[in-house]
Design a protein around this motif. Structure first.
Motif, mmCIF file in Angstrom:
data_model
loop_
_atom_site.group_PDB
_atom_site.id
_atom_site.type_symbol
_atom_site.label_atom_id
_atom_site.label_comp_id
_atom_site.label_asym_id
_atom_site.label_seq_id
_atom_site.Cartn_x
_atom_site.Cartn_y
_atom_site.Cartn_z
ATOM 1 N N TRP A 113 0.815 -1.216 0.000
ATOM 2 C CA TRP A 113 0.000 0.000 0.000
ATOM 3 C C TRP A 113 0.848 1.264 0.000
ATOM 4 C CZ3 TRP A 113 -3.929 -1.290 -2.222
ATOM 5 C CH2 TRP A 113 -4.659 -2.441 -1.913
ATOM 6 N N ALA A 151 -2.636 3.957 3.156
ATOM 7 C CA ALA A 151 -1.318 3.418 3.490
ATOM 8 C C ALA A 151 -0.979 3.715 4.948
ATOM 9 C CB ALA A 151 -0.253 4.005 2.565
ATOM 10 N N SER A 202 -3.053 1.421 7.104
ATOM 11 C CA SER A 202 -2.513 0.063 7.035
ATOM 12 C C SER A 202 -1.273 -0.083 7.898
ATOM 13 C CB SER A 202 -2.192 -0.306 5.581
ATOM 14 O OG SER A 202 -3.350 -0.283 4.784
#
Length: 254
Positions: free
Chosen positions: A201, A217, A220
């Motif tokens: 990501w 991102a 994550s």
């Protein structure tokens, strides 16, 4: 007639993702599925891991894929649709391959519902931005951000898939015992599968050069990084012979 881009929901969705990531770090608790479900949610109604992962991940594939196929054929091959195709490829694997192979514990339905809502919203956010808001120059395919980002995305996806394979081999069908994972990036970190997805990501955010992808991102990294930390601590407590040099998420560092 083209759908006009509305920046307000894009900004709101991106801010929500970033805020959720920060909240995850602030609470610092393991998510209530997998090895933590029995202790954190002992009385929860559960679904088989395969059914739960399929249902949870499905909207992350179906929503952007549905938007993608509705676009005029002339748009296919443009950077935005190619990038959205990468997003769909990840979630195609998570929905139709990973979910059918997993040997995880039964999944709390409450956590499944939260995951389903998250995946629906994030899939819509990423697809809406790329199709209706993103503008890429004709030379974007030769831009270093696109090239490096796609490379990292493919590398991370490969690490993630290979690490999941190693984890599956630790159990026979029906087993719920834990063993020390060996090989691949598990030589260096306890959360090799999470590291792969974080790399993936990060690459996606670079290749799209977009706020929604950057926010995802970041989320994550927060969510999977914390999960890797708890996994690492779990392994250290469970196995006296667990490799002391192994880190949680980032080789040699963390």
């Amino acid at each position: 007639m083209p759908v006009p881009c509305q920046q307000s929901p894009v900004l709101a969705g991106s801010a929500t993702l970033a805020a959720l990531g920060a909240l995850v770090l602030y609470l610092a608790k393991p998510s209530g599925y997998g090895k933590y479900s029995e202790s954190l949610m002992p009385a929860a109604t559960r679904l088989s891991a395969r059914a739960a992962w399929f249902l949870q991940e499905l909207p992350s594939f179906a929503v952007p894929a549905g938007i993608l196929v509705r676009q005029p054929r002339s748009l296919f091959g443009q950077p935005a649709t190619v990038l959205l195709g990468l997003f769909c490829a990840h979630y195609f694997h998570r929905t139709f391959v990973y979910s059918l192979l997993t040997r995880g514990r039964p999944f709390p339905v409450a956590f499944l519902v939260r995951g389903f809502v998250f995946c629906t919203g994030n899939g819509l956010l990423q697809a809406y931005y790329l199709i209706y808001c993103a503008e890429y120059p004709a030379e974007w395919y030769t831009d270093v951000r696109f090239s490096l980002g796609v490379f990292l995305f493919i590398l991370g996806m490969g690490i993630n898939i290979h690490s999941d394979y190693i984890l599956r081999q630790l159990r026979k069908p029906g087993e719920v015992i834990y063993r020390i994972p060996q090989g691949g990036l598990f030589t260096y970190v306890s959360g090799a599968n999470f590291l792969g997805e974080v790399i993936e990501w990060t690459g996606y955010a670079l290749a799209t050069w977009s706020l929604p992808a950057l926010a995802f991102a970041f989320f994550s990294l927060c969510f999977l990084g914390l999960r890797a930390f708890h996994h690492h601590r779990f392994y250290l407590k469970m196995f006296e012979d667990y490799p002391k040099s192994r880190k949680a998420l980032i080789p040699f560092i963390f």
